[in-house]
Design an enzyme around this catalytic site. Structure first.
Site, PDB file in Angstrom:
ATOM      1  N   ASP A 124       0.831  -1.196   0.000  1.00  0.00           N
ATOM      2  CA  ASP A 124       0.000   0.000   0.000  1.00  0.00           C
ATOM      3  C   ASP A 124       0.872   1.254   0.000  1.00  0.00           C
ATOM      4  O   ASP A 124       2.085   1.200   0.221  1.00  0.00           O
ATOM      5  CB  ASP A 124      -1.017  -0.016   1.148  1.00  0.00           C
ATOM      6  CG  ASP A 124      -0.373  -0.085   2.518  1.00  0.00           C
ATOM      7  OD1 ASP A 124       0.849   0.102   2.620  1.00  0.00           O
ATOM      8  OD2 ASP A 124      -1.097  -0.322   3.500  1.00  0.00           O
ATOM      9  N   LYS A 125       0.257   2.380  -0.270  1.00  0.00           N
ATOM     10  CA  LYS A 125       0.997   3.622  -0.546  1.00  0.00           C
ATOM     11  C   LYS A 125       1.954   4.031   0.577  1.00  0.00           C
ATOM     12  O   LYS A 125       3.084   4.433   0.309  1.00  0.00           O
ATOM     13  CB  LYS A 125       0.016   4.751  -0.859  1.00  0.00           C
ATOM     14  CG  LYS A 125       0.666   6.004  -1.416  1.00  0.00           C
ATOM     15  CD  LYS A 125      -0.383   6.995  -1.912  1.00  0.00           C
ATOM     16  CE  LYS A 125       0.261   8.215  -2.540  1.00  0.00           C
ATOM     17  NZ  LYS A 125      -0.757   9.153  -3.076  1.00  0.00           N
TER      18      LYS A 125
END
Length: 270
Positions: A127-128
């Site tokens: 994820d980011k």
């Protein structure tokens, strides 16, 4: 050591690179605009973009150092005769695992993979906010094999949480907790509420009790964050160090390299 040798070889070649190719995340047009606006410096001097950048030069965009030399050395190491590409990348925080060009943080542009002769895609996702090891390939069959649950490919993460977990927390995380994630079935996203599979969770450093190491063989969406949340723990940082026997060795944050023959064998054997 291998990356160091590649950089020396690239430096010895005397080759230089156009500045607008060294700003991952920006299209050529946007890179040219950033240079024209004085936002790019080379070795501390505002660049005009006309002079190619020599090896060993420091390139900054809006004051942020660009990891370009290792990336260019990695490109030089790719063989045009290779049927498929197999790469490893040290994903920095803020990079999104998507190929959507409308997202300025997309991994293909930010990693500089849009200049390759073959289209590559990520093997799974981080994820980011997360950092660390990400594999990319142009080989769809290899991607599917690595992600197939029956293969049980190990992934290892170093995770910092907001408080020291108790012995009960560690036991529950190891044995499995019930979380809700999104599963792709028949090309549709559907909620999946299920217990996580048993995994290895340990606190490797007694002097850093909030630091945990997870080793998983499944890969549900945001799994570790949700596992921790189920025990009242909030993830402060998450960093992947291993995937199917491949590590970050030889990389710096934001850099990438082709998998070596040894690493390819590790993937096949893992």
């Amino acid at each position: 050591m291998r990356l160091f040798v590649l950089l020396l070889a690239a430096k010895a070649s005397g080759l230089a690179v156009r500045l607008n190719k060294l700003l991952p995340g920006l299209s050529r047009r946007k890179a040219d605009a950033a240079i024209a606006d004085g936002r790019v410096t080379v070795d501390g001097v505002v660049a005009d973009g006309r002079t190619p950048v020599e090896r060993g030069s420091e390139v900054r965009l809006d004051g942020e150092t660009q990891v370009w030399e290792a990336r260019e050395a990695a490109k030089a190491d790719l063989k045009s005769s290779d049927a498929f590409l197999y790469l490893k990348y040290w994903k920095p925080a803020g990079v999104t695992c998507t190929s959507d060009r409308n997202d300025a943080s997309n991994v293909i542009a930010r990693g500089g993979f849009d200049d390759l002769d073959q289209r590559v895609f990520t093997v799974g996702r981080l994820d980011k906010p997360s950092t660390g090891l990400l594999l990319l390939t142009s080989d769809g069959r290899a991607c599917e094999a690595l992600l197939r649950p029956s293969q049980k490919k190990e992934k290892r993460y170093v995770v910092e949480v907001d408080r020291a977990p108790t012995a009960d927390d560690l036991r529950a995380l190891r044995e499995g907790v019930t979380i809700e994630t999104v599963a792709q079935r028949d090309r549709k996203a559907k909620p999946l509420v299920a217990r996580t599979k048993p995994c290895e969770v340990r606190a490797p450093n007694a002097k850093a009790p909030r630091l945990l190491e997870f080793t998983l063989t499944e890969g549900r969406n945001r799994q570790i964050r949700k596992m921790c949340a189920a025990r009242g723990l909030e993830v402060v940082s998450l960093h992947r160090t291993h995937f199917a026997g491949v590590t970050l060795d030889g990389l710096v944050a934001g850099g990438w390299a082709p998998l070596s023959a040894k690493e390819r064998r590790r993937i096949d054997a893992a």
